[in-house]
Write an enzyme that holds these catalytic residues in place. Structure first.
Site, PDB file in Angstrom:
ATOM      1  N   LYS A  83       0.822  -1.211   0.000  1.00  0.00           N
ATOM      2  CA  LYS A  83       0.000   0.000   0.000  1.00  0.00           C
ATOM      3  C   LYS A  83       0.862   1.269   0.000  1.00  0.00           C
ATOM      4  CE  LYS A  83      -0.796   0.295   5.015  1.00  0.00           C
ATOM      5  NZ  LYS A  83      -1.842   0.356   6.066  1.00  0.00           N
ATOM      6  N   ASP A  84       2.150   1.152   0.348  1.00  0.00           N
ATOM      7  CA  ASP A  84       3.059   2.300   0.319  1.00  0.00           C
ATOM      8  C   ASP A  84       3.718   2.485  -1.040  1.00  0.00           C
ATOM      9  OD1 ASP A  84       2.618   2.827   3.022  1.00  0.00           O
ATOM     10  OD2 ASP A  84       4.326   1.619   3.680  1.00  0.00           O
ATOM     11  N   SER A 130      -4.444   7.723   9.232  1.00  0.00           N
ATOM     12  CA  SER A 130      -4.833   7.546   7.828  1.00  0.00           C
ATOM     13  C   SER A 130      -6.016   8.428   7.463  1.00  0.00           C
ATOM     14  CB  SER A 130      -5.192   6.079   7.587  1.00  0.00           C
ATOM     15  OG  SER A 130      -5.955   5.909   6.424  1.00  0.00           O
ATOM     16  N   ARG A 132      -7.691   8.032   4.786  1.00  0.00           N
ATOM     17  CA  ARG A 132      -8.690   7.082   4.290  1.00  0.00           C
ATOM     18  C   ARG A 132      -9.590   6.592   5.421  1.00  0.00           C
ATOM     19  NH1 ARG A 132      -8.958   1.811   4.869  1.00  0.00           N
ATOM     20  NH2 ARG A 132      -6.835   1.748   5.712  1.00  0.00           N
ATOM     21  N   ARG A 150       0.755   8.855  15.244  1.00  0.00           N
ATOM     22  CA  ARG A 150       1.836   8.257  14.465  1.00  0.00           C
ATOM     23  C   ARG A 150       2.606   7.312  15.367  1.00  0.00           C
ATOM     24  NH1 ARG A 150       4.138  11.185  10.101  1.00  0.00           N
ATOM     25  NH2 ARG A 150       5.429   9.319   9.867  1.00  0.00           N
ATOM     26  N   ARG A 156       1.074   3.009  18.938  1.00  0.00           N
ATOM     27  CA  ARG A 156      -0.286   3.526  18.756  1.00  0.00           C
ATOM     28  C   ARG A 156      -1.255   2.874  19.734  1.00  0.00           C
ATOM     29  NH1 ARG A 156      -0.848   3.984  12.126  1.00  0.00           N
ATOM     30  NH2 ARG A 156       1.371   4.276  11.742  1.00  0.00           N
ATOM     31  N   CYS A 243      -0.888   6.965  -1.633  1.00  0.00           N
ATOM     32  CA  CYS A 243      -1.310   6.171  -0.477  1.00  0.00           C
ATOM     33  C   CYS A 243      -1.950   7.014   0.618  1.00  0.00           C
ATOM     34  CB  CYS A 243      -0.121   5.394   0.085  1.00  0.00           C
ATOM     35  SG  CYS A 243       1.221   6.419   0.699  1.00  0.00           S
TER      36      CYS A 243
END
Length: 310
Positions: A83-84, A130, A132, A150, A156, A243
């Site tokens: 995905k990166d 994200s 998204r 982050r 996290r 991304c």
């Protein structure tokens, strides 16, 4: 070939993924020596900046320096979270293999088991890095407070307590690869929280024409995973996103058929285009391109312009 050098980001998750690939290679080729070189990327250096603020900039935030090491031959193979990895690779590099995908869905980590997102109280503070995920959360629960976080996966999770969060949203694949899946409270259905393109998959990038390395890594390629993620990446490429754009696509295969669910949203999540397309598996790439064109005709260009794309 007796020795292979893999380039990887230095995060705990990136190294776990790289060590997984090393183990797979050494299982296929018992005499192969494999070393790992940690490489710090631009994305690793911008730790003070929320990822959502980097949308539209530097599509290769987490891969550029690793690709440079491939090109200058200081490493032989790069292991990326797919995905990166941008859809347009630098000249001289190719995607040599995509191993079998881990679960591509997103998970809610809240310190207790939940049946749905609706069980969180109104006004709950949810952490995510994200855009998204943020836009989809805002669409599903406009009452939630989204907090940027982050750090490594385990960092996290610790921020739930240290920053007074009700939960954080993380990829199931990352939690499983870090042996932290016991923290999963709820897994979002892929149609509710559409995953990032390529989420859960690894991309093994090599130099074009380096036949010895290409032959080695090709043994790790999973045909079904490659078909699915190539369909997702065709959608992303046609949309022109990176991304960190509020966009996702998820392809599923079965019985010779393919289904692609996708979305694109405004940064606030107030405007969202979502749709699915189904058809023969061998037509997945064509379907993905057709779906992206439909999105653009439905106003996706205006939405993407809000994050500096389009």
């Amino acid at each position: 070939m007796k020795h292979l050098t893999i380039g990887s980001r230095g995060s705990k998750l990136a190294l776990a993924q790289t060590h997984l690939v090393r183990a797979l290679l050494q299982r296929e080729f018992p005499g192969l020596e494999v070393s790992v070189r940690k490489i710090r990327t631009t994305g690793d250096k911008l730790t003070a900046t929320p990822l959502s603020q980097l949308a539209g900039e530097n599509k290769g935030l987490f891969v550029k320096e690793i690709e440079e090491a491939l090109l200058d031959r200081s490493i032989d193979l790069a292991v990326h979270s797919l995905k990166d990895l941008p859809t347009d690779l630098p000249n001289g590099l190719v995607l040599g293999a995509i191993p079998r995908r881990e679960d591509p869905r997103d998970a809610l980590v809240a310190g207790r088991l939940l049946d749905s997102l609706d069980q969180l109280p109104a006004g709950s503070r949810i952490g995510t890095s994200s855009l998204r995920r943020e836009t989809q959360l805002r669409h599903l629960r406009p009452d939630l407070e989204i907090v940027p976080v982050r750090g490594n996966v385990d960092t996290r999770i610790r921020k739930i307590d240290s920053e007074g969060l009700a939960a954080v949203v993380l990829a199931v694949a990352g939690l499983r690869r870090m042996a932290l899946d016991s923290h999963i409270s709820f897994i979002f259905p892929a149609d509710q929280m559409i995953p990032a393109v390529g989420q859960g998959a690894l991309g093994l990038e090599v130099r074009r024409g380096d036949e010895e390395v290409e032959e080695l890594v090709s043994r790790l390629d999973d045909r079904n995973t490659r078909v699915a993620v190539q369909g997702e990446r065709a959608f992303l490429d046609m949309m022109g996103g990176g991304c960190q754009v509020p966009m996702g696509a998820h392809a599923s295969l079965g019985g010779g058929r393919a289904r692609l669910a996708a979305f694109v949203a405004s940064p606030t999540g107030e405007r969202m285009i979502r749709d699915t397309i189904e058809g023969p598996e061998q037509k997945l790439r064509e379907m993905a391109i057709r779906l992206a064109r439909s999105f653009r005709e439905s106003g996706a260009d205006k939405i993407l312009a809000e994050v500096g794309l389009g």
